[in-house]
Design a protein around this motif. Structure first.
Motif, short mmCIF file in Angstrom:
data_model
loop_
_atom_site.label_atom_id
_atom_site.label_comp_id
_atom_site.label_asym_id
_atom_site.label_seq_id
_atom_site.Cartn_x
_atom_site.Cartn_y
_atom_site.Cartn_z
N ILE A 163 0.83 -1.20 0.00
CA ILE A 163 0.00 0.00 0.00
C ILE A 163 0.87 1.25 0.00
O ILE A 163 1.79 1.39 0.81
N GLN A 164 0.56 2.17 -0.89
CA GLN A 164 1.20 3.48 -0.93
C GLN A 164 0.15 4.55 -0.68
O GLN A 164 -0.87 4.60 -1.37
N ILE A 165 0.37 5.40 0.32
CA ILE A 165 -0.58 6.47 0.63
C ILE A 165 -0.32 7.65 -0.31
O ILE A 165 0.78 8.20 -0.36
N LEU A 166 -1.36 8.04 -1.05
CA LEU A 166 -1.26 9.15 -1.99
C LEU A 166 -1.66 10.47 -1.35
O LEU A 166 -1.11 11.53 -1.69
N GLN A 167 -2.62 10.41 -0.46
CA GLN A 167 -3.11 11.64 0.18
C GLN A 167 -3.72 11.29 1.53
O GLN A 167 -4.43 10.28 1.65
N TRP A 168 -3.43 12.13 2.55
CA TRP A 168 -3.96 11.92 3.90
C TRP A 168 -4.58 13.21 4.37
O TRP A 168 -3.94 14.26 4.35
N VAL A 169 -5.83 13.16 4.81
CA VAL A 169 -6.54 14.37 5.25
C VAL A 169 -7.19 14.07 6.61
O VAL A 169 -7.79 13.02 6.80
N GLU A 170 -7.06 15.01 7.55
CA GLU A 170 -7.69 14.89 8.86
C GLU A 170 -8.55 16.12 9.14
O GLU A 170 -8.25 17.22 8.66
N LYS A 171 -9.61 15.92 9.94
CA LYS A 171 -10.42 17.06 10.35
C LYS A 171 -11.20 16.71 11.59
O LYS A 171 -11.41 15.53 11.90
N ASP A 172 -11.63 17.76 12.33
CA ASP A 172 -12.53 17.54 13.47
C ASP A 172 -13.91 17.20 12.94
O ASP A 172 -14.37 17.79 11.97
N GLY A 173 -14.59 16.28 13.61
CA GLY A 173 -15.93 15.89 13.17
C GLY A 173 -16.94 16.97 13.49
O GLY A 173 -16.76 17.74 14.41
#
Length: 327
Positions: free
Chosen positions: A317-327
């Motif tokens: 697996i290669q991660i292309l994009q990672w995004v985090e946010k508050d729910g």
């Protein structure tokens, strides 16, 4: 003299009482401030705890995807396709799901230099019309000019110089869905859920649930996976119209895959040659690109994580994009 002493004593008593009151108020203020700082610190610690838990839930889901033993066929009955939920002893709960990019039409397919038998532009036009967007050719042409590497087309840099805020198209794949809104004829209304009526028997698609944006540089378009795609997307990309046999063929494909996942397109195309003409090599039975969504929640707070990944032929697996946010 006694009166003066009494006055001084009275004044000293007043000052002493005032000092006591001020000291008490200061102590109460400091205590309140300390409590507020403590709550803020606890909330910050909880948010970090949720962030780590959401990332861990996403990682566990990707481990399940990477452990898939059959990389030649991807279908919705596999372990990676099932949502993963966990309630921890400390009261924190996590949820994660892996989605196959092959379920959707990828907007960045129009940036691929090596086009398939059936051009992604044609597929997008049919899909948008199936979703009730009848000016789809303009959108498709504007998107193609926005993401292709050349400066040839009606919607290149010269066109956007007349915009309210002039700019140049990036001439590269898009990295965020928000970039779509910069393209001519695209708007937020395009991605609103559609209200369907009885007359929408054939035009029932929804761009919000039929498309995705995979943030990747592509040599060729990402194919639609016949084992995971839903009816709306499959009907749209075949260019189905009332009275054509594609509708019956699509229904048959969806029925057949319920009994056994499709692992040989030749059998499907042999039974329904009109599907071969409508789809060409724009479909497949396995996938390389996936999206994982994860969430961690506790005490009314939650944190979300989303990642686009690429799985190679060995399952890595290669991660292309990672995004985090508050729910």
């Amino acid at each position: 003299m006694p009166r003066r002493l009494a006055a001084r004593s009275g004044m000293a008593l007043i000052l002493t009482l005032a000092a006591i009151v001020l000291a008490g108020g200061l102590a109460m203020y400091l205590q309140t401030r300390a409590a507020a700082l403590s709550r803020a610190e606890q909330a910050e610690v909880l948010q970090e705890k949720l962030r780590v838990a959401a990332a861990e839930a996403a990682r566990e889901a990707l481990l399940v995807l990477a452990s898939d033993v059959d990389l030649k066929v991807d279908h919705l009955d596999e372990a990676w396709a099932s949502p993963m939920e966990r309630n921890r002893e400390d009261g924190l709960s996590t949820w994660a799901v892996v989605e196959d990019a092959g379920r959707f039409f990828n907007w960045n397919n129009l940036s691929a230099s090596n086009h398939s038998d059936r051009a992604p532009r044609e597929i997008l036009i049919d899909l948008m019309m199936f979703c009730g967007e009848y000016d789809s050719e303009t959108c498709a042409d504007a998107l193609a000019d926005y993401v292709d590497a050349d400066e040839t087309g009606a919607y290149e840099a010269g066109f956007y110089q007349n915009a309210e805020i002039p700019f140049r198209p990036p001439n590269r794949p898009l990295w965020s869905p928000a970039e779509l809104l910069n393209i001519h004829d695209f708007s937020a209304e395009l991605f609103q859920p559609r209200l369907r009526t009885a007359s929408d028997e054939f035009v029932v698609g929804d761009l919000l649930s039929s498309t995705a944006l995979v943030p990747a540089v592509l040599d060729k378009p990402i194919p639609i996976n016949l084992n995971t795609v839903n009816r709306e997307v499959l009907m749209g990309i075949t260019g189905s119209r009332p009275g054509l046999r594609q509708e019956a063929a699509v229904r048959a494909v969806l029925t057949l895959r319920q009994m056994q996942p499709t692992n040989t397109l030749s059998m499907v195309f042999m039974a329904y040659p009109e599907l071969r003409a409508a789809l060409g090599d724009s479909v497949g039975e396995a996938s390389s690109y996936f999206r994982v969504k994860a969430r961690a929640a506790m005490g009314g707070l939650q944190r979300e994580a989303m990642a686009w990944v690429k799985r190679d032929k060995n399952g890595d697996i290669q991660i292309l994009q990672w995004v985090e946010k508050d729910g």
